[in-house]
Design a protein around this motif. Structure first.
Motif, PDB file in Angstrom:
ATOM      1  N   UNK A   1       5.937  -0.852  -8.881  1.00  0.00           N
ATOM      2  CA  UNK A   1       5.428  -1.751  -7.848  1.00  0.00           C
ATOM      3  C   UNK A   1       5.959  -1.346  -6.479  1.00  0.00           C
ATOM      4  N   UNK A   2       7.262  -1.058  -6.406  1.00  0.00           N
ATOM      5  CA  UNK A   2       7.867  -0.671  -5.129  1.00  0.00           C
ATOM      6  C   UNK A   2       7.320   0.650  -4.618  1.00  0.00           C
ATOM      7  N   UNK A   3       7.054   1.582  -5.509  1.00  0.00           N
ATOM      8  CA  UNK A   3       6.514   2.876  -5.085  1.00  0.00           C
ATOM      9  C   UNK A   3       5.111   2.741  -4.497  1.00  0.00           C
ATOM     10  N   UNK A   4       4.325   1.834  -5.042  1.00  0.00           N
ATOM     11  CA  UNK A   4       2.986   1.611  -4.479  1.00  0.00           C
ATOM     12  C   UNK A   4       3.089   1.060  -3.061  1.00  0.00           C
ATOM     13  N   UNK A   5       4.017   0.136  -2.862  1.00  0.00           N
ATOM     14  CA  UNK A   5       4.213  -0.415  -1.519  1.00  0.00           C
ATOM     15  C   UNK A   5       4.811   0.632  -0.593  1.00  0.00           C
ATOM     16  N   UNK A   6       5.762   1.398  -1.090  1.00  0.00           N
ATOM     17  CA  UNK A   6       6.412   2.428  -0.274  1.00  0.00           C
ATOM     18  C   UNK A   6       5.384   3.398   0.310  1.00  0.00           C
ATOM     19  N   UNK A   7       4.429   3.791  -0.468  1.00  0.00           N
ATOM     20  CA  UNK A   7       3.451   4.767   0.017  1.00  0.00           C
ATOM     21  C   UNK A   7       2.603   4.210   1.148  1.00  0.00           C
ATOM     22  N   UNK A   8       2.381   2.895   1.123  1.00  0.00           N
ATOM     23  CA  UNK A   8       1.668   2.272   2.247  1.00  0.00           C
ATOM     24  C   UNK A   8       2.574   2.194   3.473  1.00  0.00           C
ATOM     25  N   UNK A   9       3.859   1.893   3.254  1.00  0.00           N
ATOM     26  CA  UNK A   9       4.813   1.742   4.352  1.00  0.00           C
ATOM     27  C   UNK A   9       5.012   3.060   5.092  1.00  0.00           C
ATOM     28  N   UNK A  10       5.041   4.159   4.361  1.00  0.00           N
ATOM     29  CA  UNK A  10       5.314   5.459   4.975  1.00  0.00           C
ATOM     30  C   UNK A  10       4.400   5.741   6.167  1.00  0.00           C
ATOM     31  N   UNK A  11       3.167   5.303   6.089  1.00  0.00           N
ATOM     32  CA  UNK A  11       2.217   5.624   7.158  1.00  0.00           C
ATOM     33  C   UNK A  11       2.520   4.868   8.450  1.00  0.00           C
ATOM     34  N   UNK A  12       3.138   3.686   8.344  1.00  0.00           N
ATOM     35  CA  UNK A  12       3.343   2.875   9.548  1.00  0.00           C
ATOM     36  C   UNK A  12       4.785   2.635   9.936  1.00  0.00           C
ATOM     37  N   UNK A  13       5.733   3.177   9.175  1.00  0.00           N
ATOM     38  CA  UNK A  13       7.135   2.885   9.469  1.00  0.00           C
ATOM     39  C   UNK A  13       7.593   3.617  10.731  1.00  0.00           C
ATOM     40  N   UNK A  14       8.668   3.122  11.306  1.00  0.00           N
ATOM     41  CA  UNK A  14       9.280   3.766  12.471  1.00  0.00           C
ATOM     42  C   UNK A  14      10.527   4.559  12.075  1.00  0.00           C
ATOM     43  N   UNK A  15      11.250   4.060  11.071  1.00  0.00           N
ATOM     44  CA  UNK A  15      12.492   4.713  10.648  1.00  0.00           C
ATOM     45  C   UNK A  15      12.624   4.640   9.131  1.00  0.00           C
TER      46      UNK A  15
END
Length: 582
Positions: free
Chosen positions: A190-204
């Motif tokens: 579950x966390x990996x699915x969310x992580x992949x979405x976060x990578x595109x918009x994260x700042x750090x």
């Protein structure tokens, strides 16, 4: 034996981003404070991988950034008990095995609470607002989005120590295998699915692996590190673990702690479990190596392999050390259809044992003897599991002598294990958790508990026709000469036609040319002290590897050479290479 030159801390050096990495909470909060300047209102969101020490982040952020309010994402998710009921099918009652979840993080959050939380955040008109925790980005991605990452090996160590419970749970003292199971089958997916979405918009990205030793990098610096990693040869960070059957070989060859009783496993080539070290000037940042698979799957795996496996790394290299140790458990791996139907996995664990070293009495248990009674064998296994009598392995299971550089092929469904006094480089497909133990020689684990045995699963998948003659014909001595030239020869050493991995061994005393063959390549230097990997076109810097080190060649490299280096010049070396067949 010579002094170890095995590198336990391989790094990818990333140049030009030294000012975009921040070590320690003082520098980290100073950088975030800089980003908040001249803003009337700033929302800082810290999305956390399950297992991150959230309060370790909150305390310095509260002291140095002085948020007007802190929102913890856990307050907006369902209780651990409700989540447990939701994932009952995935968790099963088994101590080890579950079912791969297809759920997303949103399913574990109360929609009404999220709406109320979002509204409350919007109502705050001034100051710094901190939103933190697993699923924090579901409340808001904020003005500054930080992803707090954590390696799976570190999570496992925290489980074992009792420091860490599963997400939303209070099961600190629960059996480590059950905690790991919940992580493996549910939380990490579950966390990996969310992580992949976060990578595109994260700042750090925030490295939280070492207590009170955080490192933060900008998105640009992190992405540059991933790009650099997959542009040429690289190694993941190996880790080593003791076991009830563990041996002494890795202590010497890999330069490990001599005071430890033994080391059983080394994972050096398992991107789902290992980390990457990215070196920015004097600061080393640790990130899960699966991040490279998520972010650059085509460049790393190749188009064909990505099309077949998606964002999964399908090849695994690891060590099994029984030198001066004990036998592994007698075991079998599930057939493809069984692992798909029962556990929700796409493919199974086909494997092989490449013998790096062996004593004179070393053997591999492989396949069944001719004409055995299947029902009788299962009854004897069940009797042994109940502690009534030891399993008479000599009645049912073949033993074959094992010597250095032998290669034993083990397609799923084949009963097998390594005996004592051997050093195995296990080359396999990646779903390594799916081992059905049939007999464990009456031992307890290091935790003092009986090691799990899965005869009920095992008997469903044992291929009874894989007897002595079949094994000799199909799984032993399957070495064919492919090509020979001045200073080199290439051999095909397997694997069986049921297995998707192709393995090639190269013996060389001069430069030998390799092609990636449309797939990521995974190699190990199985003979010789050191070699150097180079690009004929100068696409990557020369890369030095040492004896027993596993290294990865991304598919986009296409072509590379390997030759003896340093003390090994003028000597004959050997590599074993694995790739996905076309």
């Amino acid at each position: 034996m010579m002094q170890s030159n095995y590198d336990k801390n391989p790094c990818t050096v990333v140049e030009g981003f030294e000012k975009e990495v921040f070590e320690g909470y003082g520098k980290i909060t100073k950088e975030i404070e800089r980003k908040c300047r001249n803003r009337k209102r700033t929302v800082i969101t810290v999305e956390c991988y399950p297992g991150v020490r959230i309060e370790e982040i909150v305390v310095p952020f509260r002291e140095m950034l002085m948020p007007v309010e802190i929102f913890y994402s856990d307050h907006y998710s369902y209780s651990g008990e409700r989540i447990t009921r939701m994932v009952k099918r995935e968790l099963t009652d088994d101590r080890v095995f579950g079912v791969m979840t297809c759920r997303t993080m949103e399913e574990f959050f109360d929609e009404d609470l999220l709406i109320a939380g979002k509204q409350k955040i919007e109502e705050i008109q001034e100051g710094v607002i901190l939103v933190i925790g697993t699923g924090a980005s579901l409340l808001t991605t904020g003005d500054i989005l930080i992803y707090a990452d954590l390696a799976r090996w570190e999570i496992q160590l925290r489980y074992r120590s009792g420091e860490l419970a599963n997400w939303k749970m209070d099961n600190y003292k629960e059996d480590t295998l059950r905690k790991y199971k919940r992580g493996f089958f549910v939380e990490w997916r579950v966390a990996d699915r969310l992580k992949q979405r976060i990578f595109t918009g994260m700042d750090y990205l925030l490295d939280t692996n070492r207590r009170d030793q955080p490192k933060m990098v900008t998105k640009m610096a992190f992405m540059a590190g991933i790009e650099k990693t997959v542009s040429g040869p690289f190694r993941v960070v190996p880790y080593f673990d003791p076991g009830i059957w563990g041996g002494q070989w890795m202590k010497q060859v890999c330069g490990l702690d001599r005071d430890r009783e033994n080391y059983a496993w080394s994972f050096d080539g398992v991107p789902e479990e290992n980390s990457l070290y990215l070196q920015y000037g004097k600061v080393r940042v640790e990130v899960p190596s699966i991040d490279a698979v998520f972010l650059r799957p085509k460049e790393l795996l190749g188009e064909r392999v990505h099309a077949r496996f998606g964002k999964e790394f399908p090849i695994r290299f690891d060590f099994l050390d029984t030198m001066e140790g004990q036998n592994l458990s007698l075991q079998v791996h599930p057939l493809t259809e069984y692992i798909q139907q029962v556990f929700g996995m796409h493919y199974t664990q086909d494997e092989s044992y490449y013998i790096l070293d062996a004593k004179e009495d070393a053997v591999v248990y492989l396949g069944l003897k001719e004409g055995i009674d299947q029902d009788c064998m299962i009854r004897d296994l069940e009797s042994a599991d109940r502690g009534e009598a030891p399993f008479p392995d000599e009645k049912y299971i073949n033993r074959f002598p094992a010597k250095k550089h032998d290669h034993f092929l083990i397609p799923a469904g084949t009963v097998h294990c390594s005996g004592k006094n051997s050093m195995v480089l296990e080359i396999s497909s990646t779903p390594y958790i799916f081992t059905f133990k049939l007999w464990d020689w009456g031992r307890l684990g290091l935790d003092g508990l009986p090691r799990p045995v899965h005869i009920q699963h095992g008997k469903q998948v044992i291929q009874w026709n894989r007897d002595t003659s079949w094994v000799k014909e199909n799984l032993i001595g399957q070495t064919d000469m492919i090509e020979e030239g001045a200073g080199y020869r290439e051999e095909r050493t397997g694997l069986h036609e049921r297995e998707f991995i192709e393995t090639r061994r190269h013996w060389f005393s001069s430069k030998v040319c390799h092609k990636t063959m449309g797939s990521v390549n995974v190699l190990n230097l199985v003979e010789g002290r050191e070699a150097i990997v180079e690009s004929p076109q100068g696409k990557f810097p020369p890369f030095v590897v040492h004896y027993a080190e596993t290294f990865i060649i991304p598919e986009q490299v296409k072509e590379y050479t390997i030759r003896p280096y340093g003390e090994s010049e003028g000597k004959e070396l050997a590599t074993i290479k694995a790739y996905v067949r076309g």
